[in-house]
Design a protein around this motif. Structure first.
Motif, PDB file in Angstrom:
ATOM      1  N   ALA A   7       2.260   1.816  -3.421  1.00 30.19           N
ATOM      2  CA  ALA A   7       1.245   2.351  -4.325  1.00 30.19           C
ATOM      3  C   ALA A   7       1.086   3.861  -4.106  1.00 30.19           C
ATOM      4  O   ALA A   7       0.963   4.623  -5.076  1.00 30.19           O
ATOM      5  CB  ALA A   7      -0.092   1.639  -4.092  1.00 30.19           C
ATOM      6  N   ILE A   8       1.118   4.288  -2.844  1.00 28.34           N
ATOM      7  CA  ILE A   8       1.011   5.709  -2.538  1.00 28.34           C
ATOM      8  C   ILE A   8       2.211   6.463  -3.087  1.00 28.34           C
ATOM      9  O   ILE A   8       2.081   7.545  -3.656  1.00 28.34           O
ATOM     10  CB  ILE A   8       0.877   5.911  -1.017  1.00 28.34           C
ATOM     11  N   GLN A   9       3.392   5.870  -2.950  1.00 33.46           N
ATOM     12  CA  GLN A   9       4.598   6.505  -3.475  1.00 33.46           C
ATOM     13  C   GLN A   9       4.538   6.665  -4.986  1.00 33.46           C
ATOM     14  O   GLN A   9       4.947   7.693  -5.544  1.00 33.46           O
ATOM     15  CB  GLN A   9       5.840   5.683  -3.095  1.00 33.46           C
ATOM     16  N   SER A  10       4.016   5.656  -5.684  1.00 34.61           N
ATOM     17  CA  SER A  10       3.932   5.736  -7.149  1.00 34.61           C
ATOM     18  C   SER A  10       2.959   6.829  -7.579  1.00 34.61           C
ATOM     19  O   SER A  10       3.185   7.513  -8.588  1.00 34.61           O
ATOM     20  CB  SER A  10       3.497   4.388  -7.717  1.00 34.61           C
ATOM     21  N   LEU A  11       1.885   7.047  -6.813  1.00 31.27           N
ATOM     22  CA  LEU A  11       0.941   8.108  -7.114  1.00 31.27           C
ATOM     23  C   LEU A  11       1.559   9.466  -6.891  1.00 31.27           C
ATOM     24  O   LEU A  11       1.322  10.413  -7.652  1.00 31.27           O
ATOM     25  CB  LEU A  11      -0.316   7.959  -6.252  1.00 31.27           C
ATOM     26  N   GLU A  12       2.391   9.561  -5.833  1.00 30.46           N
ATOM     27  CA  GLU A  12       3.053  10.833  -5.544  1.00 30.46           C
ATOM     28  C   GLU A  12       4.040  11.194  -6.640  1.00 30.46           C
ATOM     29  O   GLU A  12       4.214  12.371  -6.983  1.00 30.46           O
ATOM     30  CB  GLU A  12       3.768  10.745  -4.193  1.00 30.46           C
ATOM     31  N   GLN A  64       3.776  10.393  -9.818  1.00 31.34           N
ATOM     32  CA  GLN A  64       3.005  10.793 -10.975  1.00 31.34           C
ATOM     33  C   GLN A  64       2.451  12.219 -10.810  1.00 31.34           C
ATOM     34  O   GLN A  64       2.317  12.969 -11.730  1.00 31.34           O
ATOM     35  CB  GLN A  64       1.846   9.825 -11.203  1.00 31.34           C
ATOM     36  N   ALA A  83       0.835  -1.206   0.000  1.00 31.88           N
ATOM     37  CA  ALA A  83       0.000   0.000   0.000  1.00 31.88           C
ATOM     38  C   ALA A  83       0.867   1.253   0.000  1.00 31.88           C
ATOM     39  O   ALA A  83       0.562   2.231  -0.709  1.00 31.88           O
ATOM     40  CB  ALA A  83      -0.922  -0.015   1.212  1.00 31.88           C
ATOM     41  N   ARG A  84       1.942   1.237   0.739  1.00 32.72           N
ATOM     42  CA  ARG A  84       2.831   2.395   0.782  1.00 32.72           C
ATOM     43  C   ARG A  84       3.543   2.600  -0.549  1.00 32.72           C
ATOM     44  O   ARG A  84       3.779   3.725  -0.968  1.00 32.72           O
ATOM     45  CB  ARG A  84       3.836   2.224   1.918  1.00 32.72           C
TER      46      ARG A  84
END
Length: 300
Positions: A293-298, A300, A290-291
């Motif tokens: 995934a959050i990092q990949s969104l940040e 982008q 989950a972390r």
């Protein structure tokens, strides 16, 4: 390898260290119900051990209940008090680089006039892997080897010393089932580590390979000469390897890990501990994923 540095500065009762050491030092009888506290576990829940098993007289280093150490775990201690430096010298030059790390757990008594009483729990034989001398004290890197039971105190000044015996899990009924579960836990740990090393962690965060470091140690057969009886089986060693923090753990997650360590030290069933470890690893894997995934969104 980087380990958490622990400044060892316990504010223990002076009564504890001034009282002559004896087996019943940490036991107490209340008037309303005679209950004798043993050194490991709860009242009336005794752990059996073979009286003929190997025993050793070793230095004992006490910690508070938040500093429990499990087999396979490593950490670095900053020792600077004279009594603990004396313990270090004893261990290095007379005891094959081993001593016992244990927890002093305060016993709550509803009597304000009663003297402070502690229970000795979660004993773990440790091996000194490295010593770095400092201007004040020394940094000592240690590795948990196996659980021990303190059966007798023989010295209190300048540091604690006692007779200990090894404590290991009961012999499993199904070796095949244990072997299968060990492989499952190992695969889960390596998968967790492959995700964890991708996390962008702050510089002050714990090293992201603690779990792999413990697992690699557990997979080897430690050579401790005359302390071989204290080395647990491969399955038991692996069952403890998952009990390490992962990067970015919250306080609630660290508290859960702490409680897991306390339970693991009291369990006698290897399969049960492997199952518990597998649950912890799966939860940590989901958390790390989950972390990421959050990092990949940040990004982008």
């Amino acid at each position: 390898m980087t380990c958490t540095v622990v400044n060892l500065n316990l504010n223990l009762s002076n009564t504890f260290f001034s009282t002559p050491p004896r087996l019943l030092l940490l036991s107490r009888t209340w008037n309303r119900n005679p209950i004798r506290l043993n050194f490991f576990g709860n009242p009336q829940k005794r752990r059996s051990f073979n009286a003929n098993v190997s025993s050793s007289e070793l230095p004992l280093l006490p910690f508070d209940v938040n500093q429990v150490l499990v087999p396979s775990e490593s950490k670095t201690l900053h020792l600077y008090e004279a009594r603990y430096l004396a313990l270090l010298e004893e261990s290095l030059f007379r005891k094959k680089k081993v001593f016992v790390h244990f927890v002093l757990d305060p016993i709550v008594v509803n009597d304000s006039s009663a003297e402070a009483t502690f229970a000795a729990t979660c004993g773990c034989l440790v091996f000194i892997e490295n010593v770095e001398r400092l201007d004040v004290g020394a940094l000592v890197s240690i590795r948990g080897i196996g659980r021990v039971k303190i059966v007798k105190f023989v010295q209190a000044d300048p540091y604690l010393k006692g007779v200990v015996v090894p404590m290991q899990d009961n012999v499993p009924d199904s070796v095949g089932k244990i072997s299968s579960k060990v492989m499952e836990v190992k695969e889960a740990l390596y998968s967790l580590n492959s995700l964890e090393i991708k996390l962008k962690a702050p510089k002050e965060a714990l090293l992201q390979t603690q779990i792999t470091n413990s697992l690699m140690w557990a997979e080897k057969e430690p050579s401790l000469d005359c302390f071989e009886a204290f080395v647990p089986s491969l399955a038991e060693r692996v069952s403890f390897a998952a009990l390490q923090p992962v990067s970015g753990s919250t306080q609630s997650e660290l508290l859960r890990l702490q409680n897991g360590k306390l339970r693991a030290m009291d369990v006698k069933d290897t399969l049960q501990r492997l199952d518990d470890s597998l649950v912890l690893v799966k939860d940590n894997t989901s958390m790390v994923a989950a972390r990421l995934a959050i990092q990949s969104l940040e990004v982008q």
